[in-house]
Design a protein around this motif. Structure first.
Motif, PDB file in Angstrom:
ATOM      1  N   TYR A  15       0.880  -1.148  -0.067  1.00  0.00           N
ATOM      2  CA  TYR A  15      -0.101  -0.091   0.020  1.00  0.00           C
ATOM      3  C   TYR A  15       0.854   1.286   0.196  1.00  0.00           C
ATOM      4  O   TYR A  15       0.762   2.250  -0.797  1.00  0.00           O
ATOM      5  CB  TYR A  15      -0.952   0.018   1.192  1.00  0.00           C
ATOM      6  N   ALA A  16       1.942   1.260   0.708  1.00  0.00           N
ATOM      7  CA  ALA A  16       2.707   2.405   0.940  1.00  0.00           C
ATOM      8  C   ALA A  16       3.321   2.653  -0.429  1.00  0.00           C
ATOM      9  O   ALA A  16       3.909   3.972  -0.628  1.00  0.00           O
ATOM     10  CB  ALA A  16       3.743   2.306   2.145  1.00  0.00           C
ATOM     11  N   TYR A  17       3.846   1.610  -1.088  1.00  0.00           N
ATOM     12  CA  TYR A  17       4.417   1.963  -2.446  1.00  0.00           C
ATOM     13  C   TYR A  17       3.463   2.668  -3.318  1.00  0.00           C
ATOM     14  O   TYR A  17       3.771   3.708  -4.046  1.00  0.00           O
ATOM     15  CB  TYR A  17       4.786   0.689  -3.136  1.00  0.00           C
ATOM     16  N   TYR A  18       2.272   2.258  -3.502  1.00  0.00           N
ATOM     17  CA  TYR A  18       1.429   2.829  -4.386  1.00  0.00           C
ATOM     18  C   TYR A  18       0.838   4.147  -4.045  1.00  0.00           C
ATOM     19  O   TYR A  18       0.751   5.074  -4.677  1.00  0.00           O
ATOM     20  CB  TYR A  18       0.236   1.793  -4.622  1.00  0.00           C
ATOM     21  N   ARG A  19       0.946   4.496  -2.596  1.00  0.00           N
ATOM     22  CA  ARG A  19       0.949   5.556  -2.170  1.00  0.00           C
ATOM     23  C   ARG A  19       2.204   6.615  -2.334  1.00  0.00           C
ATOM     24  O   ARG A  19       1.850   7.828  -3.056  1.00  0.00           O
ATOM     25  CB  ARG A  19       0.652   5.748  -0.743  1.00  0.00           C
ATOM     26  N   ASP A  20       3.242   6.148  -2.335  1.00  0.00           N
ATOM     27  CA  ASP A  20       4.604   6.909  -2.728  1.00  0.00           C
ATOM     28  C   ASP A  20       4.369   7.360  -4.167  1.00  0.00           C
ATOM     29  O   ASP A  20       4.810   8.536  -4.397  1.00  0.00           O
ATOM     30  CB  ASP A  20       5.634   6.135  -2.364  1.00  0.00           C
ATOM     31  N   ILE A  21       4.128   6.287  -5.283  1.00  0.00           N
ATOM     32  CA  ILE A  21       3.922   6.791  -6.504  1.00  0.00           C
ATOM     33  C   ILE A  21       2.960   7.458  -6.808  1.00  0.00           C
ATOM     34  O   ILE A  21       2.577   7.729  -8.019  1.00  0.00           O
ATOM     35  CB  ILE A  21       4.411   5.390  -7.316  1.00  0.00           C
ATOM     36  N   ARG A  22       2.056   7.648  -6.083  1.00  0.00           N
ATOM     37  CA  ARG A  22       0.505   8.348  -5.983  1.00  0.00           C
ATOM     38  C   ARG A  22      -0.392   7.608  -7.101  1.00  0.00           C
ATOM     39  O   ARG A  22      -0.761   8.349  -7.979  1.00  0.00           O
ATOM     40  CB  ARG A  22       0.863   9.994  -6.509  1.00  0.00           C
ATOM     41  N   ASP A  23      -0.305   6.489  -7.051  1.00  0.00           N
ATOM     42  CA  ASP A  23      -1.317   5.864  -8.045  1.00  0.00           C
ATOM     43  C   ASP A  23      -2.837   5.477  -7.431  1.00  0.00           C
ATOM     44  O   ASP A  23      -3.073   4.503  -6.749  1.00  0.00           O
ATOM     45  CB  ASP A  23      -0.733   4.360  -8.176  1.00  0.00           C
ATOM     46  N   LEU A  24      -3.382   6.764  -7.454  1.00  0.00           N
ATOM     47  CA  LEU A  24      -4.633   6.719  -6.837  1.00  0.00           C
ATOM     48  C   LEU A  24      -5.581   5.666  -7.279  1.00  0.00           C
ATOM     49  O   LEU A  24      -6.571   5.063  -6.588  1.00  0.00           O
ATOM     50  CB  LEU A  24      -5.380   7.993  -7.209  1.00  0.00           C
TER      51      LEU A  24
END
Length: 333
Positions: free
Chosen positions: A282-291
C-alpha cells in the motif's frame, strides 16, 4: 578518518554518547548542537559528530564548538565523502567510537526541544533493563522557519510499541528521539539486518522491536524534525526525477527486511509480518501516487489518510502542474 578531540578533557566513562551525522547543513547544525548542550542531565556525556566532507562551512562550525567545549565534543572528518561510497557514517564510524552505555541519535538538520529529554529516557531505561530502546513524540517543522507543521505521536500515553505497528510501519518514531542501549546498537550492527539495503530507521525499528527486547514510547514532545530540509534524502526523493524508481527500491528493500525478520524469529510472527508486507505494498502505491490502484485494492485504508495526503494524491492525479508548483513553493525553491 580523523578524530578531532582532546582526550585528556573528555569524561573517562561517559554514560550517554550523543551521535550526530551532518553534511552541508550550515543553516541547521548550530541548532542541533545547541540543543545537545542544553540538556539538563546529571551524568557524564560525550558528543560525537561525523562531518561527511562538508563544503559550506559546516566543518568550521563543528571545529569551533569542539574548541569551546573540548570536554564534550569529538569531531570525525574524512578526506572523501563516505555516503557517496555507500558507507554508513553512523554505523561505520560513530557507533564504534561511542564509549557510553547508552546512545542518543540526532541528525544535523534536526534538534531537541526539551532539556529533560535525556534524563527522562535514561530513567526509563534504568527502570526497564529488559528493553532495547526508548523513543518519544516529536514535532514536524518547516525547515527554514521552524514553524510547527504537525505533532507526531505514536500513542496517547506512554507504552511499548506494539508488534503490529513494528511490522506494518517503516517508522513509529523520529530518529532524533531514539535512545538505545549501546550493546543493543552493537548487536544490531553485527546482525544480518545491518547489511540489508533497507533504510536504517526501519531496520532498527524491526531489530530493536522484534529481536532485542522491544521499544518503549514516551508520550511527550521532545524533538523537532525539519521537513524537506536542504540536502536531506527525503527532499531529494520527493523532488528528484526518479521518484518512482526510488519508491520501488524502497518497497523491495522493506519487503526483504520483513522476510528476514520472519526467518530470524522462526515464523512466530508470520501472520503479522504478512499483514505488514501488505502495508508495504500500500505504501508503495501511495508513494508513487497511484490513486486508481489505491482505490481498487485498499479503499478503506485510503479513507483513513489525513487531509494533506489525500490532497497530495488528488493534485498529483488530476492537476500535476499545480502539484509540482505547490511542492516547489513549499520547499522555497
Amino acid at each position: 578518518m580523523k578524530v578531532i578531540e582532546n582526550a585528556e578533557l573528555l569524561a573517562p566513562e561517559p554514560v550517554i554518547s550523543i551521535l550526530c551525522i551532518t553534511f552541508n547543513q550550515i543553516d541547521y547544525i548550530a541548532g542541533a548542537l545547541d540543543s545537545f548542550l542544553a540538556q539538563d542531565v546529571d551524568v557524564p556525556i560525550e558528543i560525537l559528530v561525523n562531518d561527511d566532507c562538508s563544503t559550506d562551512g559546516t566543518t568550521e562550525v563543528l571545529l569551533d564548538y569542539q574548541r569551546r567545549h573540548p570536554d564534550l565534543f569529538r569531531i570525525v572528518t574524512h578526506e572523501e565523502n563516505q555516503y557517496s561510497r555507500g558507507v554508513s557514517p553512523m554505523g561505520q564510524f560513530l557507533v564504534p567510537l561511542a564509549r557510553g552505555r547508552f546512545i542518543a541519535m540526532c541528525e544535523g538538520d534536526d534538534y531537541w526541544t526539551d532539556p529533560t529529554k535525556l534524563r527522562l529516557q535514561l530513567h526509563v531505561m534504568s527502570e526497564r533493563p529488559e528493553i532495547a530502546a526508548c523513543v518519544h513524540a516529536n514535532e514536524n517543522v518547516q525547515a527554514a522557519t521552524k514553524r510547527r507543521i504537525s505533532t507526531v505521536r505514536y500513542a496517547e500515553g506512554d507504552c511499548m510499541i506494539a508488534l503490529a505497528d513494528i511490522v506494518s510501519r517503516s517508522q513509529c518514531y523520529a530518529t532524533n528521539s531514539l535512545f538505545v542501549r549501546a550493546e543493543a546498537m552493537r548487536a544490531y550492527h553485527g546482525s544480518a539486518f545491518f547489511p540489508l539495503p533497507a533504510d536504517g530507521d526501519h531496520k532498527m525499528l524491526v531489530h530493536f522491536g522484534l529481536i532485542d527486547g522491544g521499544i518503549y514510547y514516551i508520550d511527550r514532545v521532545m524533538s523537532a524534525y525539519r521537513v524537506l530540509s536542504k540536502n536531506s534524502v527525503n527532499r531529494t526523493m520527493l523532488l528528484g526525477p526518479n521518484t518512482a524508481k526510488v519508491a520501488k527500491r524502497k518497497h523491495d528493500n522493506r519487503v526483504e527486511l520483513l522476510e528476514l525478520a520472519d526467518r530470524e524469529t522462526g515464523g512466530v510472527y508470520h501472520d503479522d509480518i504478512e499483514r505488514g508486507i501488505d502495508c508495504i505494498h500500500y505504501a508503495y502505491y501511495r508513494d508513487i501516487r497511484d490513486l486508481k490502484t489505491l482505490r481498487a485494492r485498499w479503499p478503506e485504508r485510503l479513507e483513513m489518510e489525513g487531509p494533506l495526503a489525500r490532497i497530495d494524491l488528488f493534485l498529483y492525479t488530476y492537476a500535476r502542474p499545480l502539484h509540482k508548483l505547490a511542492l516547489n513553493v513549499y520547499c522555497r525553491l
